[in-house]
Scaffold this active site. Sequence first.
Site, PDB file in Angstrom:
ATOM      1  N   HIS A 466       0.731  -1.300  -0.115  1.00  0.00           N
ATOM      2  CA  HIS A 466       0.065  -0.091   0.105  1.00  0.00           C
ATOM      3  C   HIS A 466       0.879   1.315   0.049  1.00  0.00           C
ATOM      4  CE1 HIS A 466      -3.695   2.381   1.201  1.00  0.00           C
ATOM      5  NE2 HIS A 466      -2.698   3.230   1.774  1.00  0.00           N
ATOM      6  N   GLU A 467       1.674   1.306   0.883  1.00  0.00           N
ATOM      7  CA  GLU A 467       2.736   2.817   0.924  1.00  0.00           C
ATOM      8  C   GLU A 467       3.683   2.946  -0.184  1.00  0.00           C
ATOM      9  OE1 GLU A 467       1.717   4.947   3.066  1.00  0.00           O
ATOM     10  OE2 GLU A 467       0.442   3.513   4.424  1.00  0.00           O
ATOM     11  N   HIS A 470       1.493   4.454  -2.949  1.00  0.00           N
ATOM     12  CA  HIS A 470       1.798   6.006  -2.696  1.00  0.00           C
ATOM     13  C   HIS A 470       3.265   6.552  -3.222  1.00  0.00           C
ATOM     14  CE1 HIS A 470      -1.656   7.012  -0.582  1.00  0.00           C
ATOM     15  NE2 HIS A 470      -1.490   6.152   0.340  1.00  0.00           N
ATOM     16  N   HIS A 473       3.310   7.045  -6.900  1.00  0.00           N
ATOM     17  CA  HIS A 473       2.794   8.215  -7.360  1.00  0.00           C
ATOM     18  C   HIS A 473       3.853   9.430  -7.449  1.00  0.00           C
ATOM     19  CE1 HIS A 473      -1.768  10.113  -7.121  1.00  0.00           C
ATOM     20  NE2 HIS A 473      -1.125  10.479  -8.225  1.00  0.00           N
TER      21      HIS A 473
END
Length: 678
Positions: A466-467, A470, A473
Site C-alpha cells: 500500500h505505502e 503511494h 505516485h
Amino acid sequence: MNPELTNWTGPLGLPRFDLIRDEEFAPAFEECLKLAGDAVEAIAANPEPPSFSNTVAALETAEEPLNRLCAVFYNLAGTDSNPAREELQRQFAPRLAAHGSKVSMDPRLFDRVEAVMQDKDALSPEDRRLTELTLRGLRRSGAGLTGDARERMAAIRERLAVLSTDFSQNVLTDERDFTMAVADAELGGLPDWLLRAMRAAARERGLPGQVVTLNRSLIVPFLEHAQSRALRELAWRAWTARGNGSGAGGEATDNRPIAAEILKLRHERAQLLGYPDFASYKLEPEMAARAENVEALLTEVWQAARGRVESDGRKLTEMLNADGINGALEPWDWRYYAERRRQAEHDLDEAEIKPYLTLDAMIGAVFDTAQRLFGLEMREFSAPLWSPDVRAWEITRNGQQMAVFLGDFFARPSKRSGAWCSSLRQQHKIGSGQRAIVVNVCNFTPPEETGAPAYLSWDDAHTLFHEFGHALHHILSDVGWPSISGTSVARDFVELPSQLFEHWLEQPEVLDRHARHAVTGEPMPAALRDRILAARNADQGFATTEYLESALVDLAFHRGEPPADPMARQAEVLADLGAPKAIPMRHATPHFAHVFSGDGYSAGYYSYMWSEVMDADAFEAFMEKGDAFDPETARRLEQWILSKGDSLPADELWLKFRERKPGVHALLKGRDLLDVAS
C-alpha cells in the site's frame, strides 16, 4: 543556520541527518520564515504587471528553504520524536500557521493571480491548471475576506495548528507510555513469533519478560491469539483509551475537549468563507463534491457489510458459548474467535505463514512488481539517516534517476503509530528539474535479534505494498510544478494508487517468486498459498464495518452544527446505524488522528472507500486483459494516473485511463460482499 537543514549535501541529495542537532531548528525556523516572508512580499509588491512568470510560477519557489526545513523537521517529529522536538512543534505550529495565513490571505496576491487568470487562454494547459488551483487555494484560504472576518480567520488557523499538534502528541504519549506485562503463566495461545516480538519489546524498554505495547503490529495479534479473556480485555481497553483521559497519560492527554474545539473552529472557518458547514467546504474540490454523494456510497456498502456481520457474529457467539462463556460477544472477543474460525475453516496458522513473509522477501516482491509494471530498477546504498533501521534506494529507469526511496519499517517508542508516505522533496521541472525523495514509514515488529529476519503478517505485507503504491505516485510523477506533483491530488483520489498496488501481493506468480522460507529458501507451497488467498476476505464484514463506522462518524461531525460533545454525537451516529457492540469504530474520536491531527482527512476519511471503488475497477482493467502485468494497461496507468499529479482534475484522469465511470460492483466483489448486497 546549519546549511544541512536547507542545502542538503548527503548522498544523492539527501540531508545529512548525522550533522543536524535539535538546538539548530529554532534559529533555522526564524531565518527561513523571514526568507519566505521576504520572498512572498517581493511577489506581492512587484510593480510589474502580473504575469504567470512573476506571480504564479514565482510562488512555486518562494518558500523553498522553509519547505526543505519543514520536510526534515516534521519527518523527524513523526518518526523519532523526543521532548525537544515536541516542544519545537508546540512552539512553531502557530508561527507557521500565522505565516501561512499571511501569505494565503494576502489580497495583493489574490488580485495578481486573478489578473493572470484573465489571460488564461494564453497559458499552456498545465500552467492554466496551476493558476486555477492557486486562485482557488487563495480564495478558500480567505484572501477575499476583510476586516474582522480576516483577522478572525487568521486566529482560527493559528489555534487549529496548536490544537492538532496537541492532539497528535497526546496520542503518541499514551501509546509510548503504555506497556502490559504478561506473566509466563498467561501465555496460553500465543505463538512463538508473537512471544519473540513481545520479549523484544520488553528488552527495548529495559523490562523483564514479555510485554504488550500499543503498536498495532503487536496488540492486534495479541487480541487474536491470547487465550486469557481478562488480558484481552485489559489490552483492548488500553488500546481504545488512547486520548480519552484514561490512557497512560491520564487527564493530561485527554483529547475530547480538543476535538470539540477543533470541530467548532472548523465550522466557524467554513461559515466565514460562505459555506453552510465544514463538510460542504471540504468536499467542494474533491471528486465526491457533496456530502450526500459520500453518504450514498457508504450507506450502500454498510447494508452489505451489516448482513455479513450479523451472520459472522452468530457463529462467533456460538464459539464463545461453547467455551463455557455465557453472554454476548465483546469487542475483545471478536478478533480471537474470528482468528480461530479462520484457522479452522482455512487450515491456516500464522506460524506457518510468517517464515515466508520476511520483510526482505516482501521488499523484493514490491520492487519486482514495480520493475515488471513500470521498468523501475532499485539500487540500495548507504546514507546517514535518522535511525540505523532506515534504508535507502536509488530508483532508476533506462539509466535515468527516477527518485530516491527511503524505508523506515520498524516500530520504535519514539515513532507515531500507523503507516504513511511522505516526501522530503517533490518532483518538478523548474530550471534543471529535480526528482522526488520519497519516504515510506511503517511500524512492523522488529526482529528479536540484530541480523535476524523480520517476519510480517499478511496485513503487514499489504501495508508494505500500500505505502509503496503511494511512493509510485511520487516516483513516476512527471509534471512541471511541485505543488501539483506526486500525491498532491484530490483527497479521495490519492488512495487509488496505493490501494491498487495492494492487488499485486495477491497474485500467485508474485507469491511463488518471492514468498520463500526464511531458513530453507524453499518457495511457499502452492497449497498454503491457495489457502491464504482463499482466506483473504475472512472476517471482511468486521473490517468493513469498523471502517464505515469511523467514516460515517467523521462525516456526521462536519455536517451541520458542530457537536458540543463529540463523544455523544459519536454514540448517536453509531446507535442510528445499529452498529454492533462487538465492533467499535476503527478509530474512536479521542485518537482519530486522521481527522484531528490536521485537516488532511477531516470530512474525508471516506476517501479510502471512494478510492477503493476505483482501485477495484482499475485492477479489473488488467484482469480483462488476462494478465496482471499487461504492459499496455500498465503504460496507461502511468500515463494517466501515476505521472499526472493534479495537472488535470481527478475525474478527467480516471476517464482517460478507464474510459468509463467506476462502479461499486467491483468493490463489493473484492470484499466478498456481493452476494450479501444482492
